[in-house]
Design an enzyme around this catalytic site. Structure first.
Site, PDB file in Angstrom:
ATOM      1  N   ALA A 117     -52.194 135.862 -62.674  1.00  0.00           N
ATOM      2  CA  ALA A 117     -53.418 136.680 -62.629  1.00  0.00           C
ATOM      3  C   ALA A 117     -53.167 138.112 -62.192  1.00  0.00           C
ATOM      4  O   ALA A 117     -54.093 138.833 -61.844  1.00  0.00           O
ATOM      5  CB  ALA A 117     -54.441 136.019 -61.709  1.00  0.00           C
ATOM      6  N   GLY A 118     -51.919 138.542 -62.219  1.00  0.00           N
ATOM      7  CA  GLY A 118     -51.621 139.903 -61.813  1.00  0.00           C
ATOM      8  C   GLY A 118     -52.015 140.938 -62.845  1.00  0.00           C
ATOM      9  O   GLY A 118     -52.219 142.105 -62.526  1.00  0.00           O
ATOM     10  N   ARG A 119     -52.129 140.497 -64.112  1.00  0.00           N
ATOM     11  CA  ARG A 119     -52.456 141.438 -65.183  1.00  0.00           C
ATOM     12  C   ARG A 119     -52.874 140.663 -66.424  1.00  0.00           C
ATOM     13  O   ARG A 119     -52.865 139.429 -66.441  1.00  0.00           O
ATOM     14  CB  ARG A 119     -51.241 142.317 -65.512  1.00  0.00           C
ATOM     15  CG  ARG A 119     -50.024 141.510 -65.977  1.00  0.00           C
ATOM     16  CD  ARG A 119     -48.826 142.387 -66.244  1.00  0.00           C
ATOM     17  NE  ARG A 119     -47.700 141.601 -66.752  1.00  0.00           N
ATOM     18  CZ  ARG A 119     -46.557 142.132 -67.182  1.00  0.00           C
ATOM     19  NH1 ARG A 119     -46.377 143.447 -67.140  1.00  0.00           N
ATOM     20  NH2 ARG A 119     -45.585 141.361 -67.633  1.00  0.00           N
TER      21      ARG A 119
ATOM     22  N   ASP B 193     -44.362 131.509 -56.583  1.00  0.00           N
ATOM     23  CA  ASP B 193     -43.449 131.190 -57.687  1.00  0.00           C
ATOM     24  C   ASP B 193     -43.862 129.821 -58.206  1.00  0.00           C
ATOM     25  O   ASP B 193     -43.616 128.806 -57.557  1.00  0.00           O
ATOM     26  CB  ASP B 193     -42.002 131.157 -57.179  1.00  0.00           C
ATOM     27  CG  ASP B 193     -40.997 130.747 -58.248  1.00  0.00           C
ATOM     28  OD1 ASP B 193     -41.413 130.446 -59.394  1.00  0.00           O
ATOM     29  OD2 ASP B 193     -39.791 130.711 -57.941  1.00  0.00           O
TER      30      ASP B 193
ATOM     31  N   TYR C 277     -39.780 130.127 -75.962  1.00  0.00           N
ATOM     32  CA  TYR C 277     -41.223 130.317 -75.751  1.00  0.00           C
ATOM     33  C   TYR C 277     -42.031 129.368 -76.635  1.00  0.00           C
ATOM     34  O   TYR C 277     -42.995 128.736 -76.183  1.00  0.00           O
ATOM     35  CB  TYR C 277     -41.569 131.767 -76.060  1.00  0.00           C
ATOM     36  CG  TYR C 277     -42.984 132.190 -75.745  1.00  0.00           C
ATOM     37  CD1 TYR C 277     -43.368 132.482 -74.436  1.00  0.00           C
ATOM     38  CD2 TYR C 277     -43.923 132.344 -76.760  1.00  0.00           C
ATOM     39  CE1 TYR C 277     -44.666 132.902 -74.150  1.00  0.00           C
ATOM     40  CE2 TYR C 277     -45.217 132.768 -76.489  1.00  0.00           C
ATOM     41  CZ  TYR C 277     -45.578 133.044 -75.180  1.00  0.00           C
ATOM     42  OH  TYR C 277     -46.857 133.475 -74.906  1.00  0.00           O
TER      43      TYR C 277
ATOM     44  N   ALA D 251     -41.782 125.846 -75.306  1.00  0.00           N
ATOM     45  CA  ALA D 251     -42.571 125.692 -74.079  1.00  0.00           C
ATOM     46  C   ALA D 251     -44.058 125.587 -74.396  1.00  0.00           C
ATOM     47  O   ALA D 251     -44.778 124.751 -73.839  1.00  0.00           O
ATOM     48  CB  ALA D 251     -42.310 126.867 -73.141  1.00  0.00           C
ATOM     49  N   LYS D 252     -44.540 126.446 -75.293  1.00  0.00           N
ATOM     50  CA  LYS D 252     -45.957 126.436 -75.632  1.00  0.00           C
ATOM     51  C   LYS D 252     -46.346 125.179 -76.402  1.00  0.00           C
ATOM     52  O   LYS D 252     -47.468 124.660 -76.232  1.00  0.00           O
ATOM     53  CB  LYS D 252     -46.312 127.693 -76.439  1.00  0.00           C
ATOM     54  CG  LYS D 252     -46.232 128.985 -75.638  1.00  0.00           C
ATOM     55  CD  LYS D 252     -47.101 128.946 -74.374  1.00  0.00           C
ATOM     56  CE  LYS D 252     -47.277 130.317 -73.748  1.00  0.00           C
ATOM     57  NZ  LYS D 252     -48.082 130.267 -72.504  1.00  0.00           N
TER      58      LYS D 252
END
Length: 253
Positions: free
Chosen positions: A14-16, A63, A154, A157-158
């Site tokens: 949620a940082g960006r 983390d 990626y 993983a998704k």
């Protein structure tokens, strides 16, 4: 089920970008929101902005791939805001490369954040949801789950998150918990800007080319994803579970 389940949400990454937009939307929907990210300064600033607008929010550095860090963070959320009943697993990174150039570290880093992180966060949060008899888990997948050049890690993983979503929906449904996934297409974020830079093209050119391939002729915004997340965590979505919703401006799956 409790008469009035706790309205506390956790949003990771949620940082960006998408995570920050989802946190703002859930706060406007009346949830107390815990913003989690490895970038602790960013989530604390975002939480302060929500609080300044009249909401309840806290920012915690975590983390998500570390079990102890996750348990500590989720416990802190429960103590400071109340039992979390909504979890949005959005934390993610990219380490793009073609297969013959991809390192074990590239592979492991992406798997650890996306898959291990979602597993650890869901395991830690579900106990509060089962106690409340109500819960919502939303996992962020991607259209890359369908395959994307230079993203073997990626994409895998998704795609794994989609199987994870469907399995948790089966296991947790009887406790009043729904589990769904959102699979965004091209969303204008720092992550897609970094992809443009890696490819050696300007971000504006990159977005223009992407929009030309999207039926609605525009790229997505973080708010597009936040709106779908808002629906999935609502009471209106109580009969929606185990689904993967592609939010990509057209049919992708």
């Amino acid at each position: 089920m409790t008469d009035s389940p706790s309205r506390v949400a956790i949003v990771t990454g949620a940082g960006r970008g998408i995570g920050a937009a989802v946190a703002r939307r859930l706060a406007s929907d009346g949830f107390a929101v815990a913003l989690l990210d490895l970038a602790s300064d960013a989530v604390k600033a975002n939480a302060d902005a929500i609080t300044a607008d009249g909401g309840r929010a806290i920012g915690i550095g975590v983390d998500v791939s570390d079990a102890e860090s996750v348990e500590t963070a989720v416990t802190e959320v429960a103590e400071r805001l109340g039992p979390p009943t909504v979890l949005v697993n959005n934390a993610g990174i990219t380490r793009d490369n073609l297969l013959f150039k991809m390192t074990e570290s590239d592979w492991d880093s992406v798997m650890n954040v996306h898959l291990r992180g979602s597993f650890l966060m869901s395991r830690a949060a579900q106990k509060y949801m089962t106690e409340q008899g109500w819960g919502r888990i939303v996992n962020l997948s991607s259209t890359s789950a369908l395959g994307n050049r230079g993203q073997a890690n990626y994409s895998a993983a998704k795609a794994g998150l989609q199987g994870f979503t469907k399995t948790l929906a089966i296991e947790l449904g009887k406790f009043g918990i729904t589990v769904n996934a959102i699979a965004p297409g091209f969303i204008e974020t720092d992550m897609t800007a970094a992809t443009a830079e890696r490819l050696g093209v300007s971000f504006e050119e990159f977005k223009k080319a992407a929009a030309a391939e999207i039926p609605v002729r525009r790229v997505g915004q973080p708010s597009d994803i936040a709106g779908v997340a808002s629906f999935l965590v609502s009471d209106d979505a109580s009969f929606v579970s185990g689904q993967v919703i592609y939010v990509a401006g057209g049919p992708k799956a």
